[in-house]
Design an enzyme around this catalytic site. Structure first.
Site, PDB file in Angstrom:
ATOM      1  N   SER A 160       0.854  -1.200   0.000  1.00 38.44           N
ATOM      2  CA  SER A 160       0.000   0.000   0.000  1.00 38.44           C
ATOM      3  C   SER A 160       0.884   1.242   0.000  1.00 38.44           C
ATOM      4  O   SER A 160       2.075   1.174   0.320  1.00 38.44           O
ATOM      5  CB  SER A 160      -0.864  -0.017   1.265  1.00 38.44           C
ATOM      6  N   TYR A 173      -1.914  -0.555  10.341  1.00 37.50           N
ATOM      7  CA  TYR A 173      -2.026  -0.915   8.916  1.00 37.50           C
ATOM      8  C   TYR A 173      -0.782  -0.435   8.156  1.00 37.50           C
ATOM      9  O   TYR A 173      -0.251  -1.149   7.310  1.00 37.50           O
ATOM     10  CB  TYR A 173      -3.309  -0.301   8.357  1.00 37.50           C
TER      11      TYR A 173
HETATM   12  P1  NAD Z   1     -11.708  -6.224   0.554  1.00 40.29           P
HETATM   13  O1  NAD Z   1     -12.052  -6.092   2.000  1.00 40.29           O
HETATM   14  O2  NAD Z   1     -12.752  -5.923  -0.459  1.00 40.29           O
HETATM   15  O3  NAD Z   1     -11.162  -7.703   0.271  1.00 40.29           O
HETATM   16  C1  NAD Z   1     -10.394  -8.426   1.182  1.00 40.29           C
HETATM   17  C2  NAD Z   1     -10.901  -9.848   1.173  1.00 40.29           C
HETATM   18  O4  NAD Z   1     -10.076 -10.611   2.054  1.00 40.29           O
HETATM   19  C3  NAD Z   1     -12.343  -9.993   1.684  1.00 40.29           C
HETATM   20  O5  NAD Z   1     -13.151 -10.655   0.725  1.00 40.29           O
HETATM   21  C4  NAD Z   1     -12.205 -10.816   2.974  1.00 40.29           C
HETATM   22  O6  NAD Z   1     -13.255 -11.733   3.187  1.00 40.29           O
HETATM   23  C5  NAD Z   1     -10.890 -11.545   2.730  1.00 40.29           C
HETATM   24  N1  NAD Z   1     -10.263 -11.955   3.980  1.00 40.29           N
HETATM   25  C6  NAD Z   1     -10.203 -11.242   5.141  1.00 40.29           C
HETATM   26  N2  NAD Z   1      -9.592 -11.967   6.081  1.00 40.29           N
HETATM   27  C7  NAD Z   1      -9.247 -13.160   5.522  1.00 40.29           C
HETATM   28  C8  NAD Z   1      -8.615 -14.325   5.998  1.00 40.29           C
HETATM   29  N3  NAD Z   1      -8.185 -14.414   7.261  1.00 40.29           N
HETATM   30  N4  NAD Z   1      -8.450 -15.356   5.153  1.00 40.29           N
HETATM   31  C9  NAD Z   1      -8.883 -15.275   3.876  1.00 40.29           C
HETATM   32  N5  NAD Z   1      -9.492 -14.198   3.354  1.00 40.29           N
HETATM   33  C10 NAD Z   1      -9.675 -13.149   4.175  1.00 40.29           C
HETATM   34  O7  NAD Z   1     -10.406  -5.342   0.350  1.00 40.29           O
HETATM   35  P2  NAD Z   1      -9.759  -4.765  -0.984  1.00 40.29           P
HETATM   36  O8  NAD Z   1      -9.994  -3.296  -0.975  1.00 40.29           O
HETATM   37  O9  NAD Z   1     -10.148  -5.564  -2.170  1.00 40.29           O
HETATM   38  O10 NAD Z   1      -8.213  -4.993  -0.651  1.00 40.29           O
HETATM   39  C11 NAD Z   1      -7.442  -6.069  -1.176  1.00 40.29           C
HETATM   40  C12 NAD Z   1      -5.995  -5.862  -0.759  1.00 40.29           C
HETATM   41  O11 NAD Z   1      -5.538  -4.600  -1.243  1.00 40.29           O
HETATM   42  C13 NAD Z   1      -5.792  -5.831   0.751  1.00 40.29           C
HETATM   43  O12 NAD Z   1      -4.547  -6.422   1.055  1.00 40.29           O
HETATM   44  C14 NAD Z   1      -5.751  -4.360   1.069  1.00 40.29           C
HETATM   45  O13 NAD Z   1      -5.058  -4.120   2.262  1.00 40.29           O
HETATM   46  C15 NAD Z   1      -5.025  -3.843  -0.154  1.00 40.29           C
HETATM   47  N6  NAD Z   1      -5.207  -2.420  -0.452  1.00 40.29           N
HETATM   48  C16 NAD Z   1      -6.453  -1.894  -0.669  1.00 40.29           C
HETATM   49  C17 NAD Z   1      -6.567  -0.541  -0.989  1.00 40.29           C
HETATM   50  C18 NAD Z   1      -7.913   0.095  -1.247  1.00 40.29           C
HETATM   51  O14 NAD Z   1      -7.958   1.312  -1.425  1.00 40.29           O
HETATM   52  N7  NAD Z   1      -9.004  -0.682  -1.300  1.00 40.29           N
HETATM   53  C19 NAD Z   1      -5.429   0.264  -1.080  1.00 40.29           C
HETATM   54  C20 NAD Z   1      -4.182  -0.311  -0.844  1.00 40.29           C
HETATM   55  C21 NAD Z   1      -4.082  -1.657  -0.539  1.00 40.29           C
END
Ligand code: NAD
Length: 276
Positions: A160, A173
């Site tokens: 991130s 985070y």
């Molecule tokens: P999201 O919450 O939509 O998806 C995350 C998924 O992970 C969910 O479906 C959840 O059920 C699953 N999950 C949670 N705990 C789990 C576990 N213990 N075992 C298996 N699955 C599990 O989030 P997103 O926005 O799609 O983010 C995806 C990745 O990108 C993450 O690592 C997040 O930190 C990173 N990220 C997101 C953003 C953003 O702006 N959305 C920015 C930077 C980084």
């Protein structure tokens, strides 16, 4: 890219479901892993209905037994894993402060739920470190075993923006994603002699269901935090999940055959901008 077996964790979620669909359109077989079985199956069904090949597999990235069971199922239904995308991740409110900066009067603020640095709960910090860091390490221990000595295998972690410079309010985070970036470099070196490339995406700010209420008001206008982010993003907009596709296909494909240990910002210029 030759046709591969791609395993994505957290692929029931917003960003990695988009990546799963994009990778399937390249002809790859997809294992959609998520803690929520329904979410995993929904994405797998979408891929299969569009003519691709996918299975939904329930997994907890924090439990090795669960990951080993998933690997067995994937190996028997799709074959050995060629590409692992470690997408499961997220934050926890108990590791988050209410205000960006500590002010003296915060120490006497009795509003319910108000949290200063001194109120942060180690359980929220541990949750966040576990989910992002251990939740990247354990799936790698399990699925990278399939990759040893086979050509064209790689791992893509999701870091991130806050790994480069911490964002206010979210020390857990930010620290956890810094660990993911650091681990990406460590693992790239460690796996360099067995043919596994390891890279990471560092997404900037993507408007998703999780952060929509933080970044936008009910009428769609930006909150103060949303405004600050857009003000610091030279391209002047939030990312869309589709913005991650090109970099993912590149890093997971043969075009990146000599690329390992990099963390690529996909951020509309956020990390390049000093704010002045
Ligand atoms: P999201 O919450 O939509 O998806 C995350 C998924 O992970 C969910 O479906 C959840 O059920 C699953 N999950 C949670 N705990 C789990 C576990 N213990 N075992 C298996 N699955 C599990 O989030 P997103 O926005 O799609 O983010 C995806 C990745 O990108 C993450 O690592 C997040 O930190 C990173 N990220 C997101 C953003 C953003 O702006 N959305 C920015 C930077 C980084």
């Amino acid at each position: 890219m030759n046709k591969k077996v791609v395993v994505l964790t957290g692929a029931g979620g917003v960003l990695c479901s988009t990546l799963a669909l994009a990778l399937s359109k390249e002809g790859h077989k997809i294992a959609v892993l998520d803690l929520k079985k329904e979410a995993a199956d929904k994405v797998a069904n979408e891929i299969n209905n569009a003519g691709g090949t996918a299975i939904g597999v329930v997994v907890n990235v924090l439990e090795k037994e669960s990951l080993l069971a998933a690997k067995e199922e994937i190996n028997s239904k799709l074959g050995p894993c060629d590409i692992l995308v470690n997408g499961a991740g997220g934050n926890h409110p108990l590791g988050t402060t209410s205000n960006p900066h500590l002010e003296k009067e915060d120490l006497t603020n009795t509003t319910e739920g108000f949290k200063t640095f001194f109120d942060l709960d180690s359980s929220g910090i541990q949750f966040t470190f576990n989910l992002n860091f251990i939740g990247t390490l354990l799936p790698t221990q399990v699925f990278a075993q399939d990759m040893i000595g086979r050509a064209g295998c790689s791992i893509l972690n999701i870091s991130s923006m806050n790994a480069f410079t911490p964002l206010t309010k979210i020390p857990a985070y930010s620290g956890a994603k810094a660990a993911v970036s650091n681990f990406t470099q460590w693992l790239a070196v460690h796996f360099s002699k067995v043919g596994i490339r390891v890279n990471a995406l560092a997404p900037g700010f993507f408007l998703t269901d999780q952060n929509r209420a933080l970044l936008t008001e009910n009428d769609g206008s930006l909150t103060p935090r949303g405004n600050t982010i857009i003000g610091q993003t030279p391209m002047g907009r939030f990312g869309t999940p589709e913005d991650l596709i090109g970099t993912t296909l590149w890093l997971c494909g043969d075009g990146a055959a000599f690329v390992t240990g990099v963390v690529v910002p996909v951020d509309g210029g956020f990390s390049a901008f000093s704010g002045v």
